[in-house]
Motif scaffolding. Structure first.
Motif, PDB file in Angstrom:
ATOM      1  N   LEU A 299       0.980  -1.207  -0.045  1.00  0.00           N
ATOM      2  CA  LEU A 299      -0.110  -0.029   0.104  1.00  0.00           C
ATOM      3  C   LEU A 299       0.761   1.222   0.015  1.00  0.00           C
ATOM      4  CD1 LEU A 299      -2.785   1.345   0.103  1.00  0.00           C
ATOM      5  CD2 LEU A 299      -2.716   1.122   2.608  1.00  0.00           C
ATOM      6  N   ALA A 300       2.002   1.303   0.624  1.00  0.00           N
ATOM      7  CA  ALA A 300       2.927   2.469   0.765  1.00  0.00           C
ATOM      8  C   ALA A 300       3.443   2.911  -0.769  1.00  0.00           C
ATOM      9  CB  ALA A 300       3.845   2.168   1.700  1.00  0.00           C
ATOM     10  N   GLU A 301       3.705   2.030  -1.458  1.00  0.00           N
ATOM     11  CA  GLU A 301       4.042   2.208  -3.003  1.00  0.00           C
ATOM     12  C   GLU A 301       2.983   2.785  -3.769  1.00  0.00           C
ATOM     13  OE1 GLU A 301       7.086  -0.673  -5.033  1.00  0.00           O
ATOM     14  OE2 GLU A 301       5.142  -1.937  -4.234  1.00  0.00           O
ATOM     15  N   ALA A 347       8.006  13.252 -22.211  1.00  0.00           N
ATOM     16  CA  ALA A 347       9.268  12.986 -21.153  1.00  0.00           C
ATOM     17  C   ALA A 347       9.389  11.576 -21.075  1.00  0.00           C
ATOM     18  CB  ALA A 347       8.431  13.695 -19.958  1.00  0.00           C
ATOM     19  N   GLU A 348      10.279  11.185 -20.599  1.00  0.00           N
ATOM     20  CA  GLU A 348      10.766   9.862 -20.285  1.00  0.00           C
ATOM     21  C   GLU A 348       9.958   9.238 -19.258  1.00  0.00           C
ATOM     22  OE1 GLU A 348      14.939   9.151 -20.138  1.00  0.00           O
ATOM     23  OE2 GLU A 348      15.125   9.950 -22.051  1.00  0.00           O
ATOM     24  N   THR A 349       9.591   7.831 -19.387  1.00  0.00           N
ATOM     25  CA  THR A 349       9.026   7.285 -18.242  1.00  0.00           C
ATOM     26  C   THR A 349       9.981   6.617 -17.276  1.00  0.00           C
ATOM     27  OG1 THR A 349       7.154   6.705 -19.919  1.00  0.00           O
ATOM     28  CG2 THR A 349       7.274   5.461 -17.750  1.00  0.00           C
ATOM     29  N   PRO A 350       9.984   7.014 -16.146  1.00  0.00           N
ATOM     30  CA  PRO A 350      10.988   6.419 -14.910  1.00  0.00           C
ATOM     31  C   PRO A 350      10.467   4.795 -14.823  1.00  0.00           C
ATOM     32  CG  PRO A 350       9.703   8.355 -13.869  1.00  0.00           C
ATOM     33  CD  PRO A 350       9.137   8.031 -15.294  1.00  0.00           C
ATOM     34  N   THR A 351      11.830   3.989 -15.078  1.00  0.00           N
ATOM     35  CA  THR A 351      11.594   2.659 -15.008  1.00  0.00           C
ATOM     36  C   THR A 351      11.658   2.045 -13.747  1.00  0.00           C
ATOM     37  OG1 THR A 351      13.974   2.378 -15.619  1.00  0.00           O
ATOM     38  CG2 THR A 351      12.315   2.594 -17.407  1.00  0.00           C
ATOM     39  N   ASP A 352      11.998   2.780 -12.846  1.00  0.00           N
ATOM     40  CA  ASP A 352      12.192   2.273 -11.341  1.00  0.00           C
ATOM     41  C   ASP A 352      10.997   2.500 -10.428  1.00  0.00           C
ATOM     42  OD1 ASP A 352      12.624   4.958 -11.444  1.00  0.00           O
ATOM     43  OD2 ASP A 352      13.931   4.956  -9.595  1.00  0.00           O
ATOM     44  N   LEU A 353       9.866   2.958 -10.713  1.00  0.00           N
ATOM     45  CA  LEU A 353       8.908   3.302  -9.883  1.00  0.00           C
ATOM     46  C   LEU A 353       7.560   2.194 -10.268  1.00  0.00           C
ATOM     47  CD1 LEU A 353       8.542   7.011 -10.249  1.00  0.00           C
ATOM     48  CD2 LEU A 353       9.561   6.024  -8.448  1.00  0.00           C
ATOM     49  N   ARG A 354       7.149   1.797  -9.191  1.00  0.00           N
ATOM     50  CA  ARG A 354       5.868   1.205  -9.205  1.00  0.00           C
ATOM     51  C   ARG A 354       4.662   1.710  -9.798  1.00  0.00           C
ATOM     52  NH1 ARG A 354       3.924  -3.287  -6.124  1.00  0.00           N
ATOM     53  NH2 ARG A 354       1.988  -4.118  -6.988  1.00  0.00           N
ATOM     54  N   MET A 355       4.279   2.732  -9.777  1.00  0.00           N
ATOM     55  CA  MET A 355       3.544   3.552 -10.344  1.00  0.00           C
ATOM     56  C   MET A 355       4.207   4.430 -11.346  1.00  0.00           C
ATOM     57  SD  MET A 355       0.766   2.983  -8.471  1.00  0.00           S
ATOM     58  CE  MET A 355      -0.632   4.143  -8.854  1.00  0.00           C
ATOM     59  N   SER A 380       8.725  11.529  -1.454  1.00  0.00           N
ATOM     60  CA  SER A 380       7.584  11.107  -0.588  1.00  0.00           C
ATOM     61  C   SER A 380       7.641   9.261  -0.459  1.00  0.00           C
ATOM     62  CB  SER A 380       6.379  11.718  -1.311  1.00  0.00           C
ATOM     63  OG  SER A 380       5.998  10.782  -2.224  1.00  0.00           O
ATOM     64  N   LEU A 381       8.118   8.714  -1.630  1.00  0.00           N
ATOM     65  CA  LEU A 381       8.261   7.216  -1.539  1.00  0.00           C
ATOM     66  C   LEU A 381       9.436   6.821  -0.432  1.00  0.00           C
ATOM     67  CD1 LEU A 381       7.605   6.460  -5.248  1.00  0.00           C
ATOM     68  CD2 LEU A 381       5.936   6.138  -3.432  1.00  0.00           C
ATOM     69  N   ASP A 382      10.281   7.730  -0.449  1.00  0.00           N
ATOM     70  CA  ASP A 382      11.404   7.358   0.493  1.00  0.00           C
ATOM     71  C   ASP A 382      10.940   7.663   1.715  1.00  0.00           C
ATOM     72  OD1 ASP A 382      14.278   6.484   0.658  1.00  0.00           O
ATOM     73  OD2 ASP A 382      14.532   8.299   1.261  1.00  0.00           O
ATOM     74  N   ASP A 383      10.161   8.487   2.024  1.00  0.00           N
ATOM     75  CA  ASP A 383       9.625   8.577   3.375  1.00  0.00           C
ATOM     76  C   ASP A 383       8.671   7.581   3.912  1.00  0.00           C
ATOM     77  OD1 ASP A 383      10.954  10.942   3.846  1.00  0.00           O
ATOM     78  OD2 ASP A 383       9.558  12.239   3.290  1.00  0.00           O
ATOM     79  N   LEU A 384       7.976   7.262   3.001  1.00  0.00           N
ATOM     80  CA  LEU A 384       6.934   6.065   3.275  1.00  0.00           C
ATOM     81  C   LEU A 384       7.718   4.834   3.460  1.00  0.00           C
ATOM     82  CD1 LEU A 384       4.228   6.807   0.582  1.00  0.00           C
ATOM     83  CD2 LEU A 384       3.931   6.758   2.994  1.00  0.00           C
ATOM     84  N   ASN A 385       8.678   4.684   2.819  1.00  0.00           N
ATOM     85  CA  ASN A 385       9.568   3.458   3.110  1.00  0.00           C
ATOM     86  C   ASN A 385      10.081   3.415   4.487  1.00  0.00           C
ATOM     87  OD1 ASN A 385       9.472   1.672   0.775  1.00  0.00           O
ATOM     88  ND2 ASN A 385      11.235   2.919  -0.229  1.00  0.00           N
ATOM     89  N   LEU A 456      12.622  -3.341   1.187  1.00  0.00           N
ATOM     90  CA  LEU A 456      14.254  -3.541   1.284  1.00  0.00           C
ATOM     91  C   LEU A 456      15.260  -3.438   0.210  1.00  0.00           C
ATOM     92  CD1 LEU A 456      13.674  -7.153   3.048  1.00  0.00           C
ATOM     93  CD2 LEU A 456      14.177  -4.993   4.143  1.00  0.00           C
ATOM     94  N   ALA A 457      14.552  -3.389  -1.006  1.00  0.00           N
ATOM     95  CA  ALA A 457      15.349  -2.955  -2.075  1.00  0.00           C
ATOM     96  C   ALA A 457      15.710  -1.419  -2.195  1.00  0.00           C
ATOM     97  CB  ALA A 457      14.422  -3.410  -3.460  1.00  0.00           C
ATOM     98  N   ALA A 458      14.686  -0.809  -1.755  1.00  0.00           N
ATOM     99  CA  ALA A 458      14.982   0.737  -1.633  1.00  0.00           C
ATOM    100  C   ALA A 458      16.052   1.022  -0.691  1.00  0.00           C
ATOM    101  CB  ALA A 458      13.810   1.576  -1.317  1.00  0.00           C
TER     102      ALA A 458
END
Length: 490
Positions: A299-301, A347-355, A380-385, A456-458
């Motif tokens: 859910l955090a992702e 714009a380029e699509t980020p390939t490392d993001l779930r969304m 924001s994703l880093d904070d949620l991790n 954990l991968a983050a």
């Protein structure tokens, strides 16, 4: 004797219906009726007390002087019409937002005259869509939007930010990106989670964001008690806003994940032995609350934290919402202007993001405005991790174990061996008791680690599973060359 008096009532009704309405079916077999040259469609089997096709057919027959007919004649006519419509072409129906021709999208203003907004990378306009391009489905949750203002010069966005109490500029640009995403029918957007101290206006801010898309009747709701009630509410509207969340059960967390990224529910049709109906849904979701406790990694992702601060000057509800209603046409017009501008850039699509779709939208917003939305989204994703790790003792223990490994090293064991290893590490020399919820079997541990993989991968710890001749295994790898803050997390 007139021709109508000679023909049976069901034939009079059928002839009138086919000359004044267009009937078609959706992919799930539901038959809809659409008044000629009008984009709103109603299911012919709707038993609602207001606004059903049965009612509009009865009113039309009476006003055009065809007479008043009993229920048996109407039922027989609608049975025949439904059977004939099953051989017509399939066309989807949409709530609030829909794809159109030539790369355009549509926004239903919820008006009785059917006027809608056509949004295209070349501009937007207010018009009535061709019924064969867009069929709107409306429910009691479909509120009316004002006609958006033209030539706003972007001042509507400034007005919105002044009314809301967002804590930082990064939070403001993420809110703007989410609103633009809500106007795209094919873009999954993360769920904004409005947080802040008591009195920060989280509920008010949530209502303001929702009402830009849903009109002044849009509102927040209490979280449903189970998944079925949540799906029912979600399927009947476009933006679903849940207020004052103080606890997040695992089932509700999983259901929210499905709402954000899309899922389908299959249920048995009522009053049938074996027939079923399919309910597909993917909707924008908005949440408010001070704290929801422990967040699950999946859910955090899919969350977008928006922090608010307490306002310096308090205003009455009447003053605030009177001003909001006055400026809503300007806010909506500015949002449409910005949406057109964003969709026109590449714009380029980020390939490392779930969304990834939302990440691409943030990149487009940055290319069009330079706001830095993508950087803010990553932060924001880093904070949620961090929040996930702080609330999950297993994640903390796995990171502690990885901290004992050399950078680039791998460790492979069975799930049972990992369970004993991590349990001993948590218990320590004092042999403290394992906490409630700690995995009790290797299978449970394996499932928990799979959920924690992105988190954990983050932090530079890769968890993989596989099978060899000796059986299943779980492999932990500590990435080499981690940034300093990743190393400190161990």
């Amino acid at each position: 004797m007139s021709e109508d008096e000679k023909n049976p009532a069901r034939e009079v009704i059928t002839d009138y219906a086919q000359s004044h309405f267009r009937y078609f079916r959706t992919a799930d077999g539901t038959v809809y009726a659409q008044k000629n040259r009008h984009p709103v469609a109603r299911p012919i089997r709707s038993q609602g007390t207001t606004g059903s096709h049965r009612q509009e057919l009865m009113v039309g027959l009476f006003r055009d002087g065809r007479g008043v007919f009993n229920g048996t004649a109407l039922k027989e006519a609608l049975d025949l019409i439904e059977a004939l419509a099953l051989f017509e072409d399939v066309q989807p129906v949409h709530i609030r937002v829909a794809p159109g021709f030539d790369g355009a999208t549509w926004l239903d203003l919820g008006r009785a005259d059917g006027q809608s907004v056509r949004i295209h990378p070349t501009g937007w306009e207010i018009t009535v869509p061709d019924p064969r391009e867009v069929c709107w489905r409306r429910t009691q949750l479909t509120g009316e939007l004002p006609l958006p203002a033209k030539d706003t010069d972007g001042k509507g966005i400034d007005l919105l930010m002044r009314l809301c109490n967002f804590a930082t500029a990064e939070t403001e640009c993420l809110a703007i990106a989410w609103l633009i995403g809500c106007l795209g029918p094919s873009v999954p957007v993360p769920a904004p989670f409005l947080t802040g101290p008591q009195g920060a206006g989280k509920s008010t801010g949530g209502r303001m964001l929702v009402r830009i898309i849903e009109g002044m009747s849009g509102d927040l709701r209490r979280a449903p008690k189970d998944e079925e009630n949540l799906i029912t509410a979600v399927a009947a509207g476009w933006v679903t806003a849940l207020d004052n969340l103080s606890h997040m059960t695992p089932d509700l967390s999983d259901a929210m994940c499905c709402v954000v990224t899309g899922a389908e529910n299959v249920k048995r049709a009522l009053f049938t032995d074996g027939d079923v109906f399919r309910l597909g849904y993917r909707r924008p979701l908005l949440l408010t609350g001070i704290d929801v406790g422990v967040l699950r990694a999946d859910l955090a992702e899919r969350l977008l934290p928006l922090r608010l601060e307490r306002p310096r000057v308090r205003r009455t509800e009447a003053e605030l919402w009177t001003e909001y209603a006055e400026v809503l046409p300007v806010i909506l017009g500015s949002l449409l202007d910005l949406t057109v501008k964003v969709r026109a850039v590449k714009a380029e699509t980020p390939t490392d993001l779930r969304m990834a779709d939302f990440g691409h939208l943030c990149a487009q917003l940055d290319a069009a405005t330079g706001l830095g939305a993508l950087t803010a989204y990553r932060a924001s994703l880093d904070d949620l991790n961090d929040d996930v790790i702080e609330g999950d003792l297993l994640a903390q223990t796995a990171l502690r174990y990885a901290g004992t490994m050399e950078p680039g090293a791998e460790q492979r064991m069975t799930s049972t061996e990992w369970l004993h290893c991590l349990s001993r590490l948590y218990a320590g020399e004092d042999s403290r008791p394992l906490p409630k919820g700690w995995p009790t079997t290797g299978k449970v541990l394996s499932d928990r680690l799979k959920r924690l993989q992105p988190t954990l991968a983050a932090r530079g710890v890769v968890i993989e599973s596989g099978r060899t001749n000796g059986g299943r295994y779980i492999e932990m790898t500590r990435a080499s060359g981690l940034p300093s803050h990743e190393q400190q997390a161990f």
